[in-house]
Scaffold this motif. Structure first.
Motif, PDB file in Angstrom:
ATOM      1  N   HIS A 240      81.850 -10.649 -31.871  1.00 49.19           N
ATOM      2  CA  HIS A 240      80.478 -11.137 -31.765  1.00 49.19           C
ATOM      3  C   HIS A 240      79.508 -10.089 -32.328  1.00 49.19           C
ATOM      4  O   HIS A 240      78.592 -10.420 -33.090  1.00 49.19           O
ATOM      5  N   HIS A 270      73.339  -4.915 -30.675  1.00 47.02           N
ATOM      6  CA  HIS A 270      72.322  -5.687 -29.949  1.00 47.02           C
ATOM      7  C   HIS A 270      72.715  -5.993 -28.505  1.00 47.02           C
ATOM      8  O   HIS A 270      71.873  -6.050 -27.627  1.00 47.02           O
ATOM      9  N   ASP A 271      74.003  -6.187 -28.211  1.00 44.91           N
ATOM     10  CA  ASP A 271      74.419  -6.514 -26.847  1.00 44.91           C
ATOM     11  C   ASP A 271      75.081  -5.334 -26.135  1.00 44.91           C
ATOM     12  O   ASP A 271      75.821  -5.531 -25.158  1.00 44.91           O
ATOM     13  N   ASP A 354      71.888 -13.739 -33.760  1.00 44.09           N
ATOM     14  CA  ASP A 354      72.604 -13.965 -32.497  1.00 44.09           C
ATOM     15  C   ASP A 354      72.764 -15.472 -32.241  1.00 44.09           C
ATOM     16  O   ASP A 354      73.820 -15.929 -31.795  1.00 44.09           O
ATOM     17  N   ASN A 358      76.420 -17.211 -32.064  1.00 40.03           N
ATOM     18  CA  ASN A 358      76.796 -17.955 -30.853  1.00 40.03           C
ATOM     19  C   ASN A 358      77.110 -19.408 -31.195  1.00 40.03           C
ATOM     20  O   ASN A 358      78.039 -20.002 -30.649  1.00 40.03           O
ATOM     21  N   SER A 365      79.907 -12.343 -26.338  1.00 39.56           N
ATOM     22  CA  SER A 365      79.558 -11.201 -25.484  1.00 39.56           C
ATOM     23  C   SER A 365      79.301 -11.713 -24.072  1.00 39.56           C
ATOM     24  O   SER A 365      78.649 -11.058 -23.274  1.00 39.56           O
TER      25      SER A 365
END
Ligand SMILES: [Fe+2]
Ligand SMILES: [Fe+2]
Length: 411
Positions: A240, A270-271, A354, A358, A365
């Motif tokens: 991801h 980012h996560d 994102d 997704n 994530s």
């Protein structure tokens, strides 16, 4: 002259027009005969079709046979469920939805982003922890040591006067980083025509900032070896993250941004805050996952409700502590609330990346649904929804070339 799709290209065909990548870099000039290596590079860059001499009209441009309608209908229905929090009538969301259906249908199976708890655990019933971020900052958790090379790389990135030689000198101090970078550079991610065996040459070919940002992101992510328990797998998390980095870089290139490498790192990290939650606060993470599953809610919204902050805020705290460039820190911090950022463009790019990743279901994530699109920042990006077709195509190809960065799949 006629248009020929890449899948239909045969070695020996002659180009009737120049072929350029997304940034306008010439890949192969008109009049050149196409070899197998060129077809590979076109595929890697997601070039959908080229102009060929001596071919009539679009005769060769026949699209691939469509997937079985019954299967497509099943995938469409399942994908609709994942889009329940997004504005399906928005033109950008419509195109992301179309790409999601095609990608998922082509996979031949609908990979459930699961192995996540559906039943809320007992921890779910306690009051929301409003001071979580404060608690997190106070709790002196033993984070992995940041290698000093990360700080040195930061300085090289931050200094506009840094040279390729200075950059190479820093990277050469770490043999493991050197070999990893040369592996990435020699993969078809960059599509270089010949093998590169020296960092200084790699830096010259790829660019100082591009390579240092790549090294930085990979280095930080690889500090975390595994996620305990069965919340999600590290492989899935990295998939991801990498996909989000690649898509952020591609979207930045679509916008002709100069800082595409920092967008790659922003997407990659980012996560990161969620990784911290999974590893150091598994009870809280499990509670949020269970609640999101049970109530069909977006995970980041559940985190905010239960913890008083979400993973992006935790990520910002870490990146700030590690003194990463501000553009990366802010893109990470605001990727779910891009409108709140002082400069919303970098955060908006990661926000859109994102959503696309997704939607396509490339790794996870922990999020099981497609987060909503902020229509106002989408408008500010001034991108066309049609970009998602080429970006999806390129991202899938580039992700395949970086497969070696992912830990092996456990049986
Ligand atoms: Fe996120
Ligand atoms: Fe994400």
């Amino acid at each position: 002259m006629g248009t020929v799709r890449i899948k239909m290209l045969k070695p020996g065909m002659v180009l009737a027009d120049d072929v350029r990548d997304i940034r306008g870099r010439l890949l192969l000039a008109r009049g050149r005969s196409i070899g197998p290596e060129h077809i590979r590079i076109f595929k890697m860059w997601g070039i959908p079709q080229v102009e060929i001499m001596g071919v009539a009209g679009d005769a060769e441009a026949a699209p691939a046979p469509p997937p079985d309608p019954a299967w497509l209908a099943t995938v469409r229905k399942e994908t609709e469920r994942l889009f329940q929090h997004t504005q399906r009538e928005h033109p950008a969301v419509q195109e992301i939805f179309n790409q999601a259906v095609l990608h998922r249908a082509a996979q031949g199976s609908f990979p459930a982003q699961v192995n996540l708890p559906i039943e809320a655990p007992a921890a779910d019933r306690r009051e929301p922890d409003k001071d979580f971020l404060e608690k997190f900052m106070e709790k002196d958790i033993a984070l992995p040591e940041i290698p000093s090379i990360v700080y040195e790389l930061n300085e090289v990135i931050a200094n506009p006067l840094s040279s390729a030689d200075q950059m190479a000198q820093v990277i050469n101090k770490s043999p493991s980083l050197t070999s990893l970078l040369l592996k990435i550079v020699n993969s078809s991610f960059y599509g270089l025509p010949s093998r590169v065996d020296r960092v200084s040459l790699a830096v010259t070919l790829i660019g100082t900032r591009e390579l240092s940002a790549l090294a930085l992101g990979i280095n930080i992510i690889s500090m975390f070896q595994s996620i305990p328990g069965s919340l999600i797998t590290m492989r899935s998390f990295l998939q991801h993250s990498l996909a989000c980095g690649i898509v952020s870089r591609l979207l930045a290139a679509q916008k002709n941004m100069r800082q595409t490498e920092q967008m790659f790192t922003s997407g990659l990290l980012h996560d990161l805050g969620r990784l911290i939650l999974f590893i150091y606060f598994p009870q809280e993470a499990l509670g949020a996952l269970g609640h999101a599953g049970q109530h069909s809610a977006c995970l980041y919204q559940v985190e905010k409700k239960r913890l008083g902050c979400h993973h992006a805020h935790i990520g910002k705290y870490l990146l700030n502590r590690w003194r990463l460039p501000l553009i990366i820190e802010n893109a990470v911090c605001f990727h779910h609330d891009p409108e709140d950022a002082q400069d919303p463009v970098p955060a908006a790019i990661v926000h859109v990346a994102d959503i696309l990743v997704n939607a396509l279901g490339i790794g996870t994530s922990g999020e099981r649904l497609v987060p909503p699109l902020n229509a106002r920042v989408w408008d500010a990006l001034e991108l066309s929804p049609s970009c998602f077709e080429v970006v999806t195509h390129q991202a899938v190809n580039q992700l395949n070339t970086l497969e070696f960065l992912l830990p092996e799949q456990k049986p």
